[in-house]
Write an enzyme that holds these catalytic residues in place. Structure first.
Site, PDB file in Angstrom:
ATOM      1  N   GLU A 225     -11.640 -18.771   5.322  1.00 42.31           N
ATOM      2  CA  GLU A 225     -12.511 -19.697   4.576  1.00 42.31           C
ATOM      3  C   GLU A 225     -12.321 -21.062   5.221  1.00 42.31           C
ATOM      4  OE1 GLU A 225     -14.500 -18.910   2.033  1.00 42.31           O
ATOM      5  OE2 GLU A 225     -13.889 -16.844   1.669  1.00 42.31           O
ATOM      6  N   CYS A 259     -14.726 -28.765   0.772  1.00 45.93           N
ATOM      7  CA  CYS A 259     -15.199 -28.077   1.981  1.00 45.93           C
ATOM      8  C   CYS A 259     -16.705 -27.941   1.995  1.00 45.93           C
ATOM      9  CB  CYS A 259     -14.547 -26.703   2.076  1.00 45.93           C
ATOM     10  SG  CYS A 259     -14.796 -25.705   0.614  1.00 45.93           S
TER      11      CYS A 259
HETATM   12  P1  NAD Z   1      -5.238 -27.041   7.240  1.00 46.78           P
HETATM   13  O1  NAD Z   1      -5.907 -26.041   8.125  1.00 46.78           O
HETATM   14  O2  NAD Z   1      -4.602 -28.221   7.869  1.00 46.78           O
HETATM   15  O3  NAD Z   1      -4.083 -26.335   6.359  1.00 46.78           O
HETATM   16  C1  NAD Z   1      -4.330 -25.216   5.532  1.00 46.78           C
HETATM   17  C2  NAD Z   1      -3.060 -24.404   5.382  1.00 46.78           C
HETATM   18  O4  NAD Z   1      -2.695 -23.881   6.650  1.00 46.78           O
HETATM   19  C3  NAD Z   1      -1.844 -25.172   4.864  1.00 46.78           C
HETATM   20  O5  NAD Z   1      -1.182 -24.383   3.898  1.00 46.78           O
HETATM   21  C4  NAD Z   1      -0.985 -25.316   6.117  1.00 46.78           C
HETATM   22  O6  NAD Z   1       0.391 -25.380   5.849  1.00 46.78           O
HETATM   23  C5  NAD Z   1      -1.298 -24.054   6.864  1.00 46.78           C
HETATM   24  N1  NAD Z   1      -1.024 -24.115   8.312  1.00 46.78           N
HETATM   25  C6  NAD Z   1      -0.805 -25.194   9.078  1.00 46.78           C
HETATM   26  N2  NAD Z   1      -0.553 -24.822  10.359  1.00 46.78           N
HETATM   27  C7  NAD Z   1      -0.601 -23.474  10.386  1.00 46.78           C
HETATM   28  C8  NAD Z   1      -0.413 -22.490  11.415  1.00 46.78           C
HETATM   29  N3  NAD Z   1      -0.153 -22.819  12.660  1.00 46.78           N
HETATM   30  N4  NAD Z   1      -0.552 -21.203  11.067  1.00 46.78           N
HETATM   31  C9  NAD Z   1      -0.860 -20.842   9.808  1.00 46.78           C
HETATM   32  N5  NAD Z   1      -1.047 -21.726   8.803  1.00 46.78           N
HETATM   33  C10 NAD Z   1      -0.923 -23.027   9.087  1.00 46.78           C
HETATM   34  O7  NAD Z   1      -6.348 -27.447   6.195  1.00 46.78           O
HETATM   35  P2  NAD Z   1      -6.234 -28.545   5.072  1.00 46.78           P
HETATM   36  O8  NAD Z   1      -6.171 -29.883   5.718  1.00 46.78           O
HETATM   37  O9  NAD Z   1      -5.207 -28.165   4.074  1.00 46.78           O
HETATM   38  O10 NAD Z   1      -7.659 -28.370   4.350  1.00 46.78           O
HETATM   39  C11 NAD Z   1      -8.801 -29.006   4.799  1.00 46.78           C
HETATM   40  C12 NAD Z   1      -9.695 -28.067   5.579  1.00 46.78           C
HETATM   41  O11 NAD Z   1      -9.880 -26.862   4.847  1.00 46.78           O
HETATM   42  C13 NAD Z   1     -11.083 -28.606   5.794  1.00 46.78           C
HETATM   43  O12 NAD Z   1     -11.514 -28.278   7.093  1.00 46.78           O
HETATM   44  C14 NAD Z   1     -11.921 -27.874   4.774  1.00 46.78           C
HETATM   45  O13 NAD Z   1     -13.285 -27.755   5.074  1.00 46.78           O
HETATM   46  C15 NAD Z   1     -11.263 -26.550   4.747  1.00 46.78           C
HETATM   47  N6  NAD Z   1     -11.502 -25.895   3.481  1.00 46.78           N
HETATM   48  C16 NAD Z   1     -12.281 -24.785   3.444  1.00 46.78           C
HETATM   49  C17 NAD Z   1     -12.543 -24.184   2.233  1.00 46.78           C
HETATM   50  C18 NAD Z   1     -13.380 -22.950   2.119  1.00 46.78           C
HETATM   51  O14 NAD Z   1     -13.333 -22.328   1.071  1.00 46.78           O
HETATM   52  N7  NAD Z   1     -14.129 -22.567   3.144  1.00 46.78           N
HETATM   53  C19 NAD Z   1     -11.997 -24.706   1.071  1.00 46.78           C
HETATM   54  C20 NAD Z   1     -11.206 -25.839   1.159  1.00 46.78           C
HETATM   55  C21 NAD Z   1     -10.953 -26.414   2.370  1.00 46.78           C
END
Ligand code: NAD
Length: 480
Positions: A225, A259
């Site tokens: 997502e 998002c």
């Molecule tokens: P992010 O990708 O920075 O982090 C998300 C999660 O991934 C966190 O729990 C983080 O600890 C983990 N993570 C970090 N590095 C990782 C790695 N190398 N391997 C696996 N996991 C790792 O995202 P964010 O800043 O928390 O959220 C914002 C982003 O999320 C925006 O791009 C937004 O559009 C997207 N988003 C999408 C949806 C959806 O439903 N499509 C919903 C909310 C947010």
């Protein structure tokens, strides 16, 4: 120690801990691989109850994590939707769990065909900070409904909420059903290397790539997502005040950190100024003040606030016109983490604000001359998570929906595709892979096993060797 050595060190400390929690869930799965309908309904009841009972505590944890998060943003976008989602699942679960009959090709009658939905085993959930409760509890509800054990890695950027979820879920479900591990990217990296039966990740497109790469090592199926730039197209015939009202709602809930928030607006060139005026007067009606207004949420931390402000600076330096809307002329330099909404006019592709997902209260306004041009603009860019089209002409709206590809879409409003829990929610291409919500959510976390049952009396033997003329005749007949 260098940063990469430090990360490797944290990861090597985290790995045994996440492995032990995973092993425990897997052992529990092997002992009891198919929880009954009753057991699943009991888990859902607990999730709904703990959400209701702890609504205040969840709201307060998120408020502290954000510096300020509107209590109503949390109620509307995190608490209420989970209660509603779980109720929807409870009502439909029995039906979803029933074997699904499929027609058997006439050639093989009287054998019968069906699909049995089985729990996959242990499901991993990696969740983001922007709606930390909803985007963890939603996938959790579906994974439990489908009969799985669940391991969760919530975001390190909302640590109080993550700790609270850890305490609440561990207490309600116990470590044989739901486990939570807290930590940053290093823990996340160790987590995503586990041999899950399914992994659902909500977060940025970039990190999504890492997740899919890690999952590929185990051939773990993923639901991603992700994010991206979700456009709004406003047709020239649509009343600008009405469009402004829905755009401002979708953009400013959670201060744009959504998002599916409208990322930028495409408006007919003859209506640009009218729409800008309508948005500029809509915002003060919704938010007469900002810094001192409890309804207006802060940016999650200084780094993200600086990132959003730098997108604005970069656009201004490259010639964009900035309209800041600060109805009570407040200062935002008090360290409270808020920022005033900004409209950007005369934007171009070389500006970062038109390249990156904004994820904050900044709205670029792009003009078009023909609807074809607007559609072309969207189609020339990565496929978005959401598209919003404002037009009362149904056939034109259908045409826009047909000619653009986005995860979801709403005509004449924003955000409702997520709120309608009967619909699958997910992206396409760079905005995501797979979906949850709706019956599709149950399917995402289930194995759909194809089952054929042969009848006691059947003609299957006719298709066996020795083939010869008999089979040739039969095939001729079948292929007529
Ligand atoms: P992010 O990708 O920075 O982090 C998300 C999660 O991934 C966190 O729990 C983080 O600890 C983990 N993570 C970090 N590095 C990782 C790695 N190398 N391997 C696996 N996991 C790792 O995202 P964010 O800043 O928390 O959220 C914002 C982003 O999320 C925006 O791009 C937004 O559009 C997207 N988003 C999408 C949806 C959806 O439903 N499509 C919903 C909310 C947010």
């Amino acid at each position: 120690m260098s940063q990469s050595a430090q990360e490797a060190n944290v990861e090597s400390i985290a790995a045994p801990k996440v492995q032990a929690a995973f092993d425990r869930l897997e052992a529990a799965y092997r002992r009891d691989p198919v929880p009954s309908l009753r057991a699943r309904l009991e888990s859902l009841r607990k999730l709904k109850q703990l959400t209701k009972d702890n609504a205040e505590a969840i709201s307060e944890a998120i408020r502290q994590d954000f510096g300020h998060r509107s209590r109503h943003d949390t109620a509307l976008a995190e608490i209420f939707p989970i209660v509603q989602l779980v109720t929807y699942i409870e009502k439909n679960l029995k039906g979803w769990m029933k074997p699904e009959r499929r027609p058997m090709p006439a050639t093989f009658l009287p054998a019968s065909a069906k699909i049995i939905r089985q729990p996959l085993g242990v499901v991993g959930i990696v969740s983001p900070w922007n709606y930390p409760y909803n985007l963890t509890a939603g996938p959790l509800a579906y994974a439990l409904a489908a009969g799985n054990r669940v391991f969760i890695k919530p975001s390190e950027l909302t640590p109080r909420t993550s700790a609270l979820m850890n305490a609440l879920f561990t207490e309600a479900f116990g470590p044989d059903l739901v486990a939570v591990v807290e930590g940053g990217p290093e823990v996340a990296a160790a987590f995503t290397r586990l041999p899950f039966d399914h992994l659902i990740f909500t977060g940025s497109t970039n990190v999504g790539r890492h997740v899919m790469r890690a999952a590929a090592e185990n051939l773990t199926p993923v639901t991603l997502e992700l994010g991206g730039k979700s456009p709004v197209i406003v047709h020239e015939s649509f009343p600008v005040e009405k469009a402004a009202n829905r755009i401002v709602f979708g953009k400013l809930i959670n201060a744009g950190q959504t998002c599916i928030a409208p990322d930028y607006v495409l408006v007919h060139e003859s209506k640009r100024d009218a729409l800008v005026d309508a948005i500029a007067s809509e915002i003060p009606q919704r938010f007469p003040s900002l810094a001192a207004n409890p309804d207006y949420t802060a940016i999650v931390n200084d780094r993200h606030r600086e990132r959003v402000l730098s997108l604005v600076r970069d656009a201004e330096q490259k010639g964009a016109r900035k309209i800041e809307i600060n109805p009570a002329a407040e200062s935002f330099d008090n360290g409270a983490g808020k920022m005033a909404p900004v409209l950007l006019l005369d934007v171009r592709d070389d500006m970062k604000v038109m390249q990156e997902e904004i994820f904050g209260p900044v709205l670029p306004i792009v003009t078009y001359r023909t609807l074809d041009e607007a559609i072309e603009y969207v189609n020339a860019r990565p496929r978005p998570l959401a598209l919003y089209y404002f037009d009362y002409d149904a056939s034109r709206a259908d045409e826009v929906l047909e000619r653009t590809v986005s995860g979801g879409a709403v005509v004449n409003d924003t955000l409702l595709q997520f709120a309608a829990e009967t619909l699958p929610f997910g992206g396409v291409g760079p905005s995501g892979l797979g979906a949850y919500h709706g019956p599709e959510g149950f399917d995402t976390f289930s194995h759909k096993k194809a089952v054929v049952k042969q009848a006691k009396l059947n003609a299957a033997g006719l298709l066996s060797p020795p083939y010869g003329e008999r089979i040739d005749k039969l095939l001729k007949l079948l292929m007529r």
